[in-house]
Design an enzyme around this catalytic site. Structure first.
Site, PDB file in Angstrom:
ATOM      1  CG  HIS A 132      -4.081   4.084   3.350  1.00 16.03           C
ATOM      2  ND1 HIS A 132      -3.091   3.379   4.021  1.00 16.03           N
ATOM      3  CD2 HIS A 132      -4.415   5.116   4.162  1.00 16.03           C
ATOM      4  CE1 HIS A 132      -2.850   3.954   5.192  1.00 16.03           C
ATOM      5  NE2 HIS A 132      -3.635   5.023   5.307  1.00 16.03           N
ATOM      6  CG  HIS A 156      -6.844   9.331   0.012  1.00 13.48           C
ATOM      7  ND1 HIS A 156      -6.943   8.006  -0.332  1.00 13.48           N
ATOM      8  CD2 HIS A 156      -7.217  10.032  -1.100  1.00 13.48           C
ATOM      9  CE1 HIS A 156      -7.346   7.903  -1.591  1.00 13.48           C
ATOM     10  NE2 HIS A 156      -7.534   9.114  -2.075  1.00 13.48           N
ATOM     11  CB  CYS A 172      -0.915  -0.014   1.216  1.00  9.30           C
ATOM     12  SG  CYS A 172      -1.823   1.525   1.425  1.00  9.30           S
ATOM     13  CB  THR A 200      -6.669   6.073  -7.949  1.00  8.75           C
ATOM     14  OG1 THR A 200      -6.142   7.174  -7.203  1.00  8.75           O
ATOM     15  CG2 THR A 200      -7.555   6.585  -9.072  1.00  8.75           C
ATOM     16  CB  CYS A 237       0.897   1.409   4.380  1.00  4.23           C
ATOM     17  SG  CYS A 237      -0.721   0.951   5.033  1.00  4.23           S
ATOM     18  CG  HIS A 272      -8.489  14.469  -2.310  1.00  8.21           C
ATOM     19  ND1 HIS A 272      -7.492  14.375  -3.253  1.00  8.21           N
ATOM     20  CD2 HIS A 272      -9.106  13.260  -2.308  1.00  8.21           C
ATOM     21  CE1 HIS A 272      -7.510  13.161  -3.809  1.00  8.21           C
ATOM     22  NE2 HIS A 272      -8.484  12.478  -3.252  1.00  8.21           N
ATOM     23  CG  HIS A 316      -4.529  -0.339   5.022  1.00  2.47           C
ATOM     24  ND1 HIS A 316      -3.991   0.231   3.884  1.00  2.47           N
ATOM     25  CD2 HIS A 316      -5.643  -1.010   4.620  1.00  2.47           C
ATOM     26  CE1 HIS A 316      -4.738  -0.106   2.844  1.00  2.47           C
ATOM     27  NE2 HIS A 316      -5.738  -0.852   3.265  1.00  2.47           N
TER      28      HIS A 316
END
Ligand code: AMP
Ligand code: ZN
Length: 112
Positions: free
Chosen positions: A96, A98, A3, A93, A6, A100, A45
């Protein structure tokens, strides 16, 4: 697990980090979509927003504290946008979770 986020969290892959603590890291997006475009991730994760549960949601709440802090430090007083893409049809895409954090221009709504 292979990942990329990670690996950024544990320092195996370089990133321009703008914030880090025990559970969260924030770094500049490689392909910025706004003058300021930061990704905020948990170090642990979690695959996507669909995997948030009572067991792991404290770090997600903490991510939003970090976002508020960054918005002040980076002078986003005109506004900012927080985006989470969850799953393939939403354009996730990197699997994990996230968030923005984007600022520095006007954003349209609804997001295409
Ligand atoms: P998403 O499409 O929501 O999964 O967003 C993934 C984001 O990760 C994209 O905006 C990419 O530009 C960004 N990205 C992918 N690899 C890296 C990396 N090594 N360092 C920084 N940002 C990255
Ligand atoms: Zn990961």
């Amino acid at each position: 697990m292979d990942c990329i986020f990670c690996k950024i969290a544990n320092g195996e892959i370089p990133a321009t980090k703008v914030y880090e603590d025990e559970t969260v890291v924030a770094f500049n997006d490689l392909e910025p979509q706004a003058p300021t475009h930061i990704l905020v991730i948990p170090k642990q994760h979690i695959t996507s927003a669909a995997d948030i549960s009572a067991e792991n949601s404290a770090v997600i709440a903490h991510i939003f504290e970090v976002i508020a802090q960054l918005s002040k430090e980076l002078d986003m007083k005109d506004g900012f946008r927080v985006v989470n893409n969850c799953g393939d049809s939403a354009g996730q895409t990197v699997k994990h979770i996230h968030f923005h954090l984007m600022s520095g221009r006007a954003f349209t709504w609804p997001a295409g």
